[in-house]
Design an enzyme around this catalytic site. Structure first.
Site, PDB file in Angstrom:
ATOM      1  CE1 TYR A 179      43.501  16.731  13.842  1.00  0.00           C
ATOM      2  CE2 TYR A 179      42.856  18.542  15.271  1.00  0.00           C
ATOM      3  CZ  TYR A 179      42.781  17.896  14.057  1.00  0.00           C
ATOM      4  OH  TYR A 179      41.978  18.402  13.063  1.00  0.00           O
TER       5      TYR A 179
ATOM      6  CG  ASP B 188      49.336  22.635  18.369  1.00  0.00           C
ATOM      7  OD1 ASP B 188      48.701  23.641  18.751  1.00  0.00           O
ATOM      8  OD2 ASP B 188      48.853  21.760  17.631  1.00  0.00           O
TER       9      ASP B 188
ATOM     10  CE  LYS C 273      40.433  22.934  19.951  1.00  0.00           C
ATOM     11  NZ  LYS C 273      41.571  22.194  19.421  1.00  0.00           N
TER      12      LYS C 273
HETATM   13  C1  LIG Z   1      42.015  21.842  17.977  1.00  0.00           C
HETATM   14  C2  LIG Z   1      43.472  21.731  17.764  1.00  0.00           C
HETATM   15  C3  LIG Z   1      44.092  22.123  16.554  1.00  0.00           C
HETATM   16  C4  LIG Z   1      43.290  22.522  15.340  1.00  0.00           C
HETATM   17  O1  LIG Z   1      42.599  23.706  15.542  1.00  0.00           O
HETATM   18  P1  LIG Z   1      41.319  24.018  14.601  1.00  0.00           P
HETATM   19  O2  LIG Z   1      40.908  25.385  15.027  1.00  0.00           O
HETATM   20  O3  LIG Z   1      40.336  22.956  14.891  1.00  0.00           O
HETATM   21  O4  LIG Z   1      41.804  23.983  13.193  1.00  0.00           O
HETATM   22  C5  LIG Z   1      45.465  22.105  16.478  1.00  0.00           C
HETATM   23  N1  LIG Z   1      46.210  21.713  17.529  1.00  0.00           N
HETATM   24  C6  LIG Z   1      45.671  21.331  18.695  1.00  0.00           C
HETATM   25  C7  LIG Z   1      46.551  20.946  19.823  1.00  0.00           C
HETATM   26  C8  LIG Z   1      44.280  21.301  18.844  1.00  0.00           C
HETATM   27  O5  LIG Z   1      43.753  20.881  20.008  1.00  0.00           O
END
Ligand SMILES: *Cc1c(COP(=O)(O)O)cnc(C)c1O
Length: 430
Positions: free
Chosen positions: A146, A241, A269
Site C-alpha cells: 500500500y 516506500d 508516520k
Molecule cells: C500509511 C502508508 C502510506 C500512506 O500514508 P498516509 O499518511 O496514510 O497518507 C503510504 N505507504 C505506506 C507503506 C504506508 O504504510
C-alpha cells in the site's frame, strides 16, 4: 464473547450522522473484524483509554508513529513550546533545516528531501518526480503493498500478469491505471519477466521494502538485490516506500536492514511523531528536478509545519539514543515467542515474524511470502475472534488480519506478559 460497549456504540452512531461511514479512514470502522470501533479518549505510554474508561495495551500505535509511546513528555513539551510561537507561517523556518539535516544524516541514500503533510503525498510526489526525471510513464508496484490513495497506486494486476493494470477503486480512470504494472511481491522471476518486456519504458518501481500492509511480509534479500540490479541496468528509479518501515524496523529503515540503496525514499508516520507529516528524498540529481530547481511541480501550504518539525526533532533525539532499537527488537521477539508457545499449547496454527519494532501474527501454519499467501492461507475468521477476545481482555490489536503490529519504547515486559496471558486464554476458546 464480544462485550457491549454502549458509549462506543452511541458515539459511532453519532459519528455516522455527518462523517461518511463514521470514520475518517476506512480501517477504523472495524469492517474487517465486525463490531463497533473503540472511541479513544486519551492515551499515555503503551496504553489507550476509551470513552468508557477501559484501558488497552496498544499494538497499533496510530499505525506506527507512536514508537516512543503515546503522549511522550518531551514530544508534548516541544509541541506546546512550538504552539506558543505560532502554528504555521507559509515561510521557511530553521527547524525544517534541522529536520532535513537529521534525516540525511540517519539515511545516507538521501541527499535532498522535501517535506509533505502525509505519506500519500510523499509517494504521489515521488512517482511524479520519477516520471519527470526519466521522461517515462509506466510504473511498477506489487500486489499487497500500500502506498496511499493516489490514482496511480489504486491499481491491481490485469487478467494476465504483465497486462495493464485495472483500478481497484471507482473513480480511477482506466487511462491512468494502464500505466501501472502490478507484480506479485517477493517474486524474482515475475520481476525479471517484467523488466524484459518493459524495462526501458519504466519510470520507477515502488515497493514497501518490508511489507506492512498485507500483515507483515519480509521479502528475500535476493529479491532486493534483483530489484537494485534491474533498476540500475534499465535506468529505472527504485523507490523504497518507507512510510511504515522508516525509523521503525531499524533507525536507518529497511534499506539499512537489507543494505540496499534506493534512488528515492518516502517517509511518513514516525517522522511526524504523531503529527501529520510525510517526506520524500534521495539522489541529488533526481531531487533537483523539483520546482523551483526543475520542472516537476510539488508544493504544500502546511508542508514542514513548525509543530511537526519541532516535535520530530525531539523525537529523533530519543530515537538516536543508545540501544532503543535493540530494546524494541528484544521486546517484539519476546512477545511473538510467547504468543507462539501459547498458540502451540492449544493446537492453533500460528506463525509470526518481526523486524525491529514491527511484527506480524498469522493464523496459518506457514509464514506467507506474498499477498496471495496471506489472503488464501490465513484464517481471517479466527483472527476476528482472536481480535475481539483480546480487545475484551484489554489488548488493542489492529482491527484487520492484513495489518502489521507495532511495539513502542513504552511497552514493559509486564505489558508483554499480560498480552501473552490474554492470548493464552483467548486461544483456549478458539
Ligand atoms: C500509511 C502508508 C502510506 C500512506 O500514508 P498516509 O499518511 O496514510 O497518507 C503510504 N505507504 C505506506 C507503506 C504506508 O504504510
Amino acid at each position: 464473547m464480544t462485550h457491549i460497549r454502549p458509549t462506543n456504540e452511541k458515539l459511532f452512531n453519532d459519528a455516522k450522522r455527518h462523517i461518511a461511514g463514521g470514520v475518517n479512514s476506512p480501517v477504523r470502522a472495524f469492517a474487517g473484524v465486525g463490531g463497533v470501533p473503540v472511541f479513544v479518549q486519551r492515551a499515555k505510554g503503551a496504553y489507550i483509554y476509551d470513552t468508557e474508561g477501559h484501558a488497552y495495551i496498544d499494538y497499533v500505535g496510530s499505525w506506527g508513529p507512536m514508537i516512543l509511546g503515546h503522549a511522550h513528555d518531551k514530544v508534548i513539551d516541544a509541541v506546546k513550546a512550538a504552539a506558543e510561537d505560532g502554528l504555521s507561517f507559509g515561510a521557511p523556518t530553521p527547524s525544517e533545516t534541522t529536520m532535513a539535516d537529521l534525516i540525511c544524516q540517519i539515511v545516507p541514500s538521501i541527499d535532498l528531501l522535501r517535506m509533505t503533510s502525509s505519506g500519500t503525498e510523499a509517494t504521489m510526489s515521488a512517482i511524479r518526480l520519477a516520471r519527470g526525471y526519466t521522461g517515462r510513464d509506466k510504473i511498477v508496484k506489487f500486489e499487497g503493498c500500500y502506498h496511499g490513495h493516489s490514482d496511480s497506486l489504486l491499481v491491481k494486476a490485469g487478467s494476465g500478469m504483465l497486462d495493464i493494470g485495472e483500478p481497484t477503486s471507482k473513480g480511477v480512470p482506466a487511462d491512468f491505471a494502464k500505466h501501472t504494472v502490478t507484480l506479485p511481491y517477493n517474486d524474482i522471476e515475475a520481476l525479471t519477466a517484467c523488466f524484459e518486456k518493459f524495462g526501458d519504458e519504466l519510470a520507477c518501481v515502488i515497493l514497501e521494502p518490508i511489507a506492512g500492509n498485507m500483515n507483515m511480509v519480509i521479502p528475500s534479500h535476493e529479491f532486493h538485490q534483483a530489484l537494485r540490479r534491474l533498476c540500475t541496468e534499465h535506468g529505472v528509479v527504485l523507490i523504497f516506500d518507507e512510510v511504515m518501515t522508516g525509523f521503525r524496523v531499524a533507525l536507518g529503515g529497511a534499506q539499512a536492514h537489507f543494505g540496499i540503496t534506493p534512488d528515492l525514499t518516502t517517509f511518513g508516520k514516525i517522522i511526524g511523531a504523531g503529527l501529520p507529516v510525510g517526506a520524500f528524498g534521495g539522489k541529488r540529481e533526481i531531487m533537483e528536478c523539483i520546482a523551483p530547481l526543475g520542472g516537476v511541480y510539488q508544493a504544500g501550504t502546511l508542508s514542514g509545519n513548525p509543530l511537526a518539525m519541532r516535535a520530530g526533532k525531539v523525537m529523533f533525539d530519543e530515537l538516536t539514543g543508545e540501544g532503543l532499537y535493540e530494546s524494541l527488537s528484544k521486546k517484539t521477539d519476546y512477545l511473538i515467542k510467547g504468543l507462539k508457545v501459547a498458540a502451540d499449547k492449544h493446537g492453533i496454527p500460528f506463525e509470526t515474524c518481526a523486524v525491529g519494532g514491527m511484527f506480524g501474527i498469522f493464523f496459518t501454519d506457514q509464514l506467507p511470502k506474498n499477498f496471495n499467501d496471506v489472503a488464501s492461507r490465513c484464517d481471517a475468521k479466527k483472527f476476528a475472534k482472536f481480535f475481539h477476545g483480546m480487545l475484551d481482555l484489554g489488548i488493542y490489536l489492529a482491527p484487520s488480519a492484513f495489518e502489521a503490529a507495532f511495539m513502542s519504547a513504552a511497552h514493559t515486559y509486564e505489558d508483554l506478559d499480560k498480552t501473552i496471558e490474554a492470548a493464552d486464554q483467548v486461544f483456549s476458546q478458539l
